[in-house]
Design a protein around this motif. Sequence first.
Motif, PDB file in Angstrom:
ATOM      1  N   ASP A 232       0.819  -1.218   0.000  1.00 62.18           N
ATOM      2  CA  ASP A 232       0.000   0.000   0.000  1.00 62.18           C
ATOM      3  C   ASP A 232       0.852   1.267   0.000  1.00 62.18           C
ATOM      4  OD1 ASP A 232      -2.418  -1.412   0.059  1.00 62.18           O
ATOM      5  OD2 ASP A 232      -2.233  -1.708   2.235  1.00 62.18           O
ATOM      6  N   ASN A 233       2.154   1.105  -0.265  1.00 64.75           N
ATOM      7  CA  ASN A 233       3.072   2.241  -0.335  1.00 64.75           C
ATOM      8  C   ASN A 233       3.328   2.886   1.022  1.00 64.75           C
ATOM      9  OD1 ASN A 233       4.476   2.914  -2.613  1.00 64.75           O
ATOM     10  ND2 ASN A 233       3.343   4.798  -3.007  1.00 64.75           N
ATOM     11  N   LYS A 234       3.204   2.117   2.082  1.00 61.67           N
ATOM     12  CA  LYS A 234       3.407   2.629   3.435  1.00 61.67           C
ATOM     13  C   LYS A 234       4.687   2.048   4.028  1.00 61.67           C
ATOM     14  CE  LYS A 234      -1.583   2.911   4.092  1.00 61.67           C
ATOM     15  NZ  LYS A 234      -2.770   2.254   4.696  1.00 61.67           N
ATOM     16  N   VAL A 235       5.346   2.865   4.837  1.00 64.36           N
ATOM     17  CA  VAL A 235       6.560   2.413   5.517  1.00 64.36           C
ATOM     18  C   VAL A 235       6.161   1.548   6.723  1.00 64.36           C
ATOM     19  CG1 VAL A 235       8.606   3.129   6.788  1.00 64.36           C
ATOM     20  CG2 VAL A 235       7.851   4.451   4.801  1.00 64.36           C
ATOM     21  N   VAL A 236       6.748   0.366   6.783  1.00 67.09           N
ATOM     22  CA  VAL A 236       6.479  -0.542   7.906  1.00 67.09           C
ATOM     23  C   VAL A 236       7.816  -1.055   8.437  1.00 67.09           C
ATOM     24  CG1 VAL A 236       4.229  -1.261   7.020  1.00 67.09           C
ATOM     25  CG2 VAL A 236       6.267  -2.540   6.377  1.00 67.09           C
ATOM     26  N   PRO A 237       7.882  -1.433   9.694  1.00 64.96           N
ATOM     27  CA  PRO A 237       9.137  -2.005  10.201  1.00 64.96           C
ATOM     28  C   PRO A 237       9.387  -3.368   9.588  1.00 64.96           C
ATOM     29  CG  PRO A 237       7.408  -2.146  11.861  1.00 64.96           C
ATOM     30  CD  PRO A 237       6.836  -1.345  10.733  1.00 64.96           C
ATOM     31  N   ALA A 238      10.655  -3.684   9.352  1.00 61.45           N
ATOM     32  CA  ALA A 238      11.046  -5.015   8.891  1.00 61.45           C
ATOM     33  C   ALA A 238      11.861  -5.643  10.023  1.00 61.45           C
ATOM     34  CB  ALA A 238      11.817  -4.931   7.589  1.00 61.45           C
ATOM     35  N   LEU A 239      13.208  -5.493   9.997  1.00 63.42           N
ATOM     36  CA  LEU A 239      14.010  -5.990  11.116  1.00 63.42           C
ATOM     37  C   LEU A 239      13.908  -5.067  12.333  1.00 63.42           C
ATOM     38  CD1 LEU A 239      17.312  -7.155   9.339  1.00 63.42           C
ATOM     39  CD2 LEU A 239      15.463  -8.602  10.236  1.00 63.42           C
ATOM     40  N   ALA A 240      13.617  -3.808  12.119  1.00 57.38           N
ATOM     41  CA  ALA A 240      13.614  -2.832  13.223  1.00 57.38           C
ATOM     42  C   ALA A 240      12.590  -3.195  14.296  1.00 57.38           C
ATOM     43  CB  ALA A 240      13.323  -1.438  12.668  1.00 57.38           C
ATOM     44  N   LYS A 241      13.030  -3.113  15.537  1.00 61.91           N
ATOM     45  CA  LYS A 241      12.126  -3.364  16.674  1.00 61.91           C
ATOM     46  C   LYS A 241      11.802  -2.063  17.404  1.00 61.91           C
ATOM     47  CE  LYS A 241      13.500  -6.733  19.352  1.00 61.91           C
ATOM     48  NZ  LYS A 241      14.466  -7.559  20.110  1.00 61.91           N
ATOM     49  N   GLU A 242      12.809  -1.231  17.596  1.00 62.05           N
ATOM     50  CA  GLU A 242      12.629   0.058  18.267  1.00 62.05           C
ATOM     51  C   GLU A 242      13.514   1.084  17.569  1.00 62.05           C
ATOM     52  OE1 GLU A 242      13.599  -0.357  22.353  1.00 62.05           O
ATOM     53  OE2 GLU A 242      12.011  -1.780  22.795  1.00 62.05           O
TER      54      GLU A 242
END
Length: 521
Positions: A77-87
């Motif tokens: 949907d063209n949105k930024v989401v975390p991948a490996l990042a936790k915090e």
Amino acid sequence: MTRILPSLLSRSGLRSVTASLLMATALPLAALAAPEGELRIAVGADATTFHPHVNSLPVGNAVDGLVFQQLFRIDGDNKVVPALAKEWDWSEDGMTFTVTFETGHKFSNGKPLDAEAVAASFNQLLDPDSGSIFAGLYSSLGEAEAQGEDTVVFHMAEKNGHVLMLLANTAASIIDTEANAEMGAEYGFYPVGSGPYMVDEFIGGERFSLVPNPDYEGPRPATLEKITFMAVPEDGSRMALLETGEVDIVDRVPAESIDTINALDNAEVILPDSMFSISMEMVLNGPLEDKRVREALNISLDRDGMVQGILGGLGTPSEGQVGPGTEDALRVTFEPKPYDVERAKALLEEAGYGPGNKLELTVNCPNGRYIKDAQVCQALVGQWQAIGIDAQARVLDLPSWSAAHRVPLEERTYDMSMIGRATAGIDFTLYRLFHTGVSANTTGFSDERVDSLLAEGRATTDIDEQKEIYAEVQKIIWDEMPFVFLWYQKQAIGISDKVEGFTIRPDETMLFDDVHVSVDG
């Protein structure tokens, strides 16, 4: 007064800023079934490299998304989401950005993906001497430092409220720099990453294939035994492969083939949204330094006629350089460039060009990269010849066309090149194309006011201020015309009914997170 990062990025403020930038979604559940079946795809444009630091093509982005992992990514949907990042968190002064990430991942050669590896990958991306074409765009990240096993700290060179979009682009994929150093150029064809797939075979100009990475552990496991891409620039040949069942997906379906494919019993054409903005990017040397010439080139084109007559309606005339879907809250549009042949001739005459002193232009175009690109190239040249310009078309294969853009400005042998741009962030789009000296700025465009505004746009997260700043940048670009603006391309994908779960982003990057292929024929 411009409000800058420190005032917004206090500990409490940061959380809300981060939340607004991240449209976090739940990560997909791990598939329990073993990989099954082969997905075969025919694409118009071959990949020239899979090295994320030098790749700029959607087909390369698709492969990078499968072969590498990232701290953040852009979803369907063209949105930024975390991948490996936790915090993740900013320092009080906005000059340090810290990311803690998930550990336990390994590259396909068995080496651990730890903080040292992540920091090394980013520092290579940031090093212009490495050949990274994104070094200038990412330079605000400063320097990456490893802390412990699971934390990377970016010591920012300048404040940047768009850093998550930078980290989510596939250019920020985490590479094994040691393997890259050992393998040299071969790393671009057989990259070592930690994603769910790895490259099994690469035959340049013909095909390449991916197979599951046995060392991958994570939420996006491979669902397919094999993914094979075939490079088929010629439209008819590519469509025939879908009609005969030799491939499961074809990209860039020409308008005249849509009804034929939809009439098949086992395939159809989907028309997802696209944000691709197609333009002729000028080399701002010699005659093209004269704004009157640039305007003449822009207003001597019948865009509506070309969209209907050549593209079959798979396009919309440009209303600005930034394509639809590129952070629409900050995107602005303008009245399309008028079609006015007589004024174009008058402008050329004012600039000193006419029958006794013809303006000579060489125009580069790819073959198979964009919808009907070779035919469009001939049509453009024809319309410029009609106003007295001695224009010549040079249609190139993809590697030659890509290589031409990397030649220093003063050494180029062409005056304009057809290029499509589609990136999710407004800063990513405008900074890389129009900031002085950035490598993707293929025109040599340089404007002190634009440079200043782009810096201000990075330094604020106030949406109202960003709207004002980026609107002015887009207005300057539209008025100065470093490009001949053409149209926004539409996507047309032919897909077999054997395929389920296939997704394609508005920037034409294919996603295969949940794709399956029926193995029953």
